[in-house]
Design a protein around this motif. Structure first.
Motif, PDB file in Angstrom:
ATOM      1  N   GLU A  89      54.224  17.413  38.998  1.00 51.63           N
ATOM      2  CA  GLU A  89      53.151  16.880  38.152  1.00 51.63           C
ATOM      3  C   GLU A  89      52.200  16.030  38.985  1.00 51.63           C
ATOM      4  O   GLU A  89      50.991  16.066  38.816  1.00 51.63           O
ATOM      5  CB  GLU A  89      53.751  16.067  37.001  1.00 51.63           C
ATOM      6  CG  GLU A  89      54.315  16.962  35.906  1.00 51.63           C
ATOM      7  CD  GLU A  89      54.840  16.179  34.720  1.00 51.63           C
ATOM      8  OE1 GLU A  89      54.462  14.989  34.571  1.00 51.63           O
ATOM      9  OE2 GLU A  89      55.628  16.752  33.956  1.00 51.63           O
ATOM     10  N   GLU A  90      52.781  15.212  39.872  1.00 52.16           N
ATOM     11  CA  GLU A  90      51.965  14.463  40.828  1.00 52.16           C
ATOM     12  C   GLU A  90      52.507  14.748  42.215  1.00 52.16           C
ATOM     13  O   GLU A  90      53.717  14.674  42.433  1.00 52.16           O
ATOM     14  CB  GLU A  90      52.026  12.953  40.548  1.00 52.16           C
ATOM     15  CG  GLU A  90      51.254  12.559  39.303  1.00 52.16           C
ATOM     16  CD  GLU A  90      51.235  11.044  39.095  1.00 52.16           C
ATOM     17  OE1 GLU A  90      52.161  10.373  39.605  1.00 52.16           O
ATOM     18  OE2 GLU A  90      50.311  10.561  38.433  1.00 52.16           O
ATOM     19  N   SER A 146      45.532  22.593  47.920  1.00 55.82           N
ATOM     20  CA  SER A 146      45.281  23.805  47.130  1.00 55.82           C
ATOM     21  C   SER A 146      43.943  23.720  46.404  1.00 55.82           C
ATOM     22  O   SER A 146      43.455  24.721  45.876  1.00 55.82           O
ATOM     23  CB  SER A 146      46.407  24.007  46.108  1.00 55.82           C
ATOM     24  OG  SER A 146      46.523  22.858  45.279  1.00 55.82           O
ATOM     25  N   THR A 147      43.321  22.531  46.370  1.00 56.77           N
ATOM     26  CA  THR A 147      41.999  22.385  45.746  1.00 56.77           C
ATOM     27  C   THR A 147      40.873  22.739  46.708  1.00 56.77           C
ATOM     28  O   THR A 147      39.705  22.694  46.336  1.00 56.77           O
ATOM     29  CB  THR A 147      41.774  20.935  45.286  1.00 56.77           C
ATOM     30  OG1 THR A 147      41.717  20.094  46.461  1.00 56.77           O
ATOM     31  CG2 THR A 147      42.893  20.456  44.369  1.00 56.77           C
ATOM     32  N   GLY A 148      41.223  23.050  47.979  1.00 55.06           N
ATOM     33  CA  GLY A 148      40.196  23.341  48.971  1.00 55.06           C
ATOM     34  C   GLY A 148      39.749  22.123  49.764  1.00 55.06           C
ATOM     35  O   GLY A 148      38.917  22.225  50.669  1.00 55.06           O
ATOM     36  N   CYS A 149      40.323  20.969  49.438  1.00 58.77           N
ATOM     37  CA  CYS A 149      39.952  19.712  50.088  1.00 58.77           C
ATOM     38  C   CYS A 149      40.802  19.483  51.338  1.00 58.77           C
ATOM     39  O   CYS A 149      41.964  19.878  51.390  1.00 58.77           O
ATOM     40  CB  CYS A 149      40.175  18.577  49.081  1.00 58.77           C
ATOM     41  SG  CYS A 149      39.850  16.937  49.737  1.00 58.77           S
ATOM     42  N   VAL A 150      40.214  18.850  52.349  1.00 63.52           N
ATOM     43  CA  VAL A 150      40.943  18.447  53.556  1.00 63.52           C
ATOM     44  C   VAL A 150      40.813  16.928  53.668  1.00 63.52           C
ATOM     45  O   VAL A 150      39.699  16.393  53.633  1.00 63.52           O
ATOM     46  CB  VAL A 150      40.364  19.130  54.811  1.00 63.52           C
ATOM     47  CG1 VAL A 150      41.070  18.639  56.072  1.00 63.52           C
ATOM     48  CG2 VAL A 150      40.476  20.646  54.685  1.00 63.52           C
ATOM     49  N   HIS A 157      45.857  14.968  45.648  1.00 61.48           N
ATOM     50  CA  HIS A 157      45.316  15.827  44.589  1.00 61.48           C
ATOM     51  C   HIS A 157      45.573  17.290  44.970  1.00 61.48           C
ATOM     52  O   HIS A 157      45.097  17.770  45.993  1.00 61.48           O
ATOM     53  CB  HIS A 157      43.826  15.555  44.414  1.00 61.48           C
ATOM     54  CG  HIS A 157      43.216  16.295  43.264  1.00 61.48           C
ATOM     55  ND1 HIS A 157      43.794  16.327  42.005  1.00 61.48           N
ATOM     56  CD2 HIS A 157      42.086  17.046  43.182  1.00 61.48           C
ATOM     57  CE1 HIS A 157      43.038  17.062  41.205  1.00 61.48           C
ATOM     58  NE2 HIS A 157      42.002  17.506  41.896  1.00 61.48           N
ATOM     59  N   GLY A 158      46.359  17.983  44.148  1.00 61.04           N
ATOM     60  CA  GLY A 158      46.691  19.381  44.434  1.00 61.04           C
ATOM     61  C   GLY A 158      47.961  19.489  45.261  1.00 61.04           C
ATOM     62  O   GLY A 158      48.553  18.490  45.693  1.00 61.04           O
TER      63      GLY A 158
END
Length: 380
Positions: free
Chosen positions: A40-41, A93-97, A74-75
Motif C-alpha cells: 500500500e505504501e 513504476s510511475t516513470g519518476c527517477v 511513490h510507486g
C-alpha cells in the motif's frame, strides 16, 4: 557457506543494494538499501548489519540487523543504485527517477533531486503524457542513465535539472535493464531477447551494435558486466537461462547455461572475485555459480543439501583460437572439459527472490515473502 540470516520486514522487497565501501578502505560491507513494491505504501530503506554473525558475550551469534532510516517512495521501486556513499538513485513504476540523500548525522533520508517524468508513453492510444515505468538505472559519477518501458534512454547528470541526452525511441519494445560497458558506452537488454550497445559519443539514435538470442525472442530481464573484462557480459531472462556473451565476437551468446525454472530477475558477477557469479529467480531460488579453474572434477554440479545433479550447458562458439590465458573462465566453459559448481544459498524455496547484491564476503537478497536474507561469510 555459513549462516544466512533472515529478517521479516512486512513488505515485499523488490531491490537490495550494498552501500559501496570507500575505494582503498579495508572496511567490509555494513550498510545496505532496500526498495519495496506491491505494498500500500512503498519505501526506500537503509539497514545496518552491525554485529551480525559475531559472537556475543554468551557465545551465541548476534543475529539481527537494524533499520537505520526509511522514506516513502511513490510507486513500486523498480531499480535502486548507490550513486556514492550518501546518495541513492531509485527508479519508480510511475516513470519518476529520484535521488535520495542519506544524512548520517541524524539517520534520515531526504529527496535531493527528482526527474518526475523521465519515462512516459506518447503517441496514438496513450493519454497526452501517461507515465511509463522506469525499469533500470545505472550510475557512474556524475552520470545516471535510466531506461524504461517506453523504450527511452535518458542520460542525466546529478545537479542538472534536465536530461543531458535522451534517445527517445531507442527501442520499440520494453527496455528491462542497463549497464555501463565503458564510460561513454552502455548496454541495454529488452523484452525481445536483444542486447544493444549505445555510444553516447555518437549523435544518432541508433545502437552501435545489436546482439540477440536467436529464434525465440525470449525477454531478457537482467544484465551484468564482468568487472575486469568489459567485453564479457551475463544476462538472464524469462526462461531462467544464464547467457554469457562476448560483445567483441559475433551476435550470439558464447554459452547458454540451463539454470532456474522461472524468470531470472538478477545476475551479478562478484565485483572483486568475478569467477563467482550469483543469480536469483521467480522460482524462489538464489544460486552461487563458481567457475574458478582450480576445481578438480570436470562436470557441472549442483549442490542442494548434498544432492548433485548435472546441468545442461552448451558452448556455441569454439574459443580454441584465442590465447587461453586471456580468456575469462566464463568464456571457456566447454562442458566437456570444465566444471561450474552451483550452490543453492537459501535453506528452502520461498516466493520470488527479486534482487541480490554481493560485496566482499557479504550477500543480501530480498523476496516477495517479505524477507531479507544476509550472509557475511560467502566464501567460508
Amino acid at each position: 557457506m555459513e549462516e544466512i540470516y533472515a529478517k521479516f520486514v512486512s513488505q515485499k522487497i523488490s531491490k537490495t543494494r550494498w552501500r559501496p565501501v570507500p575505494p582503498g578502505s579495508l572496511q567490509t560491507a555494513e550498510t545496505f538499501a532496500t526498495g519495496s513494491w506491491d505494498n500500500e505504501e512503498n519505501y526506500v530503506s537503509l539497514w545496518s548489519i552491525g554485529d551480525l554473525g559475531n559472537l556475543d558475550s554468551d557465545g551465541g551469534f548476534e543475529g539481527d540487523y537494524q533499520l537505520l532510516c526509511d522514506i516513502k517512495h511513490h510507486g513500486d521501486v523498480m531499480d535502486l543504485q548507490f550513486f556514492d556513499q550518501e546518495r541513492i538513485v531509485a527508479a519508480s513504476s510511475t516513470g519518476c527517477v529520484t535521488v535520495f540523500l542519506h544524512h548520517q548525522n541524524n539517520q534520515t533520508l531526504s529527496v535531493s533531486q527528482q526527474w518526475t517524468t523521465a519515462h512516459y508513453h506518447t503517441g496514438p492510444g496513450s493519454p497526452s503524457c501517461s507515465s511509463a515505468p522506469c525499469t533500470g538505472v545505472v550510475c557512474s559519477s556524475p552520470e545516471i542513465v535510466t531506461v524504461g518501458e517506453d523504450g527511452r534512454i535518458n542520460l542525466f547528470r546529478v545537479d542538472h535539472k534536465e536530461a543531458v541526452r535522451t534517445i527517445d525511441n531507442a527501442d520499440s519494445s520494453t527496455l528491462h535493464a542497463v549497464t555501463f560497458l565503458r564510460t561513454p558506452e552502455i548496454l541495454t537488454v529488452n523484452s525481445i531477447g536483444q542486447l544493444k550497445i549505445w555510444d553516447f559519443r555518437q549523435q544518432g539514435n541508433e545502437p552501435s551494435q545489436i546482439l540477440s538470442l536467436t529464434g525465440d525472442r525470449m525477454p531478457l530481464h537482467c544484465v551484468d558486466r564482468h568487472p575486469n573484462q568489459q567485453h564479457v557480459v551475463a544476462t538472464g531472462g524469462q526462461d531462467g537461462m544464464l547467457s554469457i556473451w562476448d560483445v567483441r565476437q559475433g551476435t550470439m551468446p558464447v554459452s547458454l547455461l540451463k539454470a532456474h525454472e522461472a524468470e531470472m530477475w538478477e545476475v551479478h558477477f562478484h565485483p572483486s572475485n568475478p569467477d563467482h557469479l550469483f543469480t536469483c529467480s521467480e522460482d524462489g531460488s538464489l544460486w552461487h555459480w563458481d567457475a574458478s579453474t582450480d576445481v578438480p572434477e570436470k562436470s557441472l554440479l549442483f549442490h542442494q543439501g548434498g544432492r548433485n545433479s548435472t546441468f545442461l550447458s552448451h558452448s556455441i562458439s569454439n574459443q580454441a583460437n584465442v590465447h587461453q590465458s586471456l580468456i575469462s573462465s566464463w568464456l571457456s566453459t566447454d562442458p566437456a572439459k570444465d566444471r561450474i559448481e552451483i550452490t543453492s544459498l537459501l535453506p528452502s524455496r520461498t516466493l520470488s527472490v527479486n534482487s541480490l547484491d554481493v560485496l566482499g564476503p557479504c550477500l543480501v537478497c530480498g523476496t516477495d515473502a517479505e524477507a531479507i536474507y544476509v550472509t557475511r561469510q560467502l566464501f567460508s
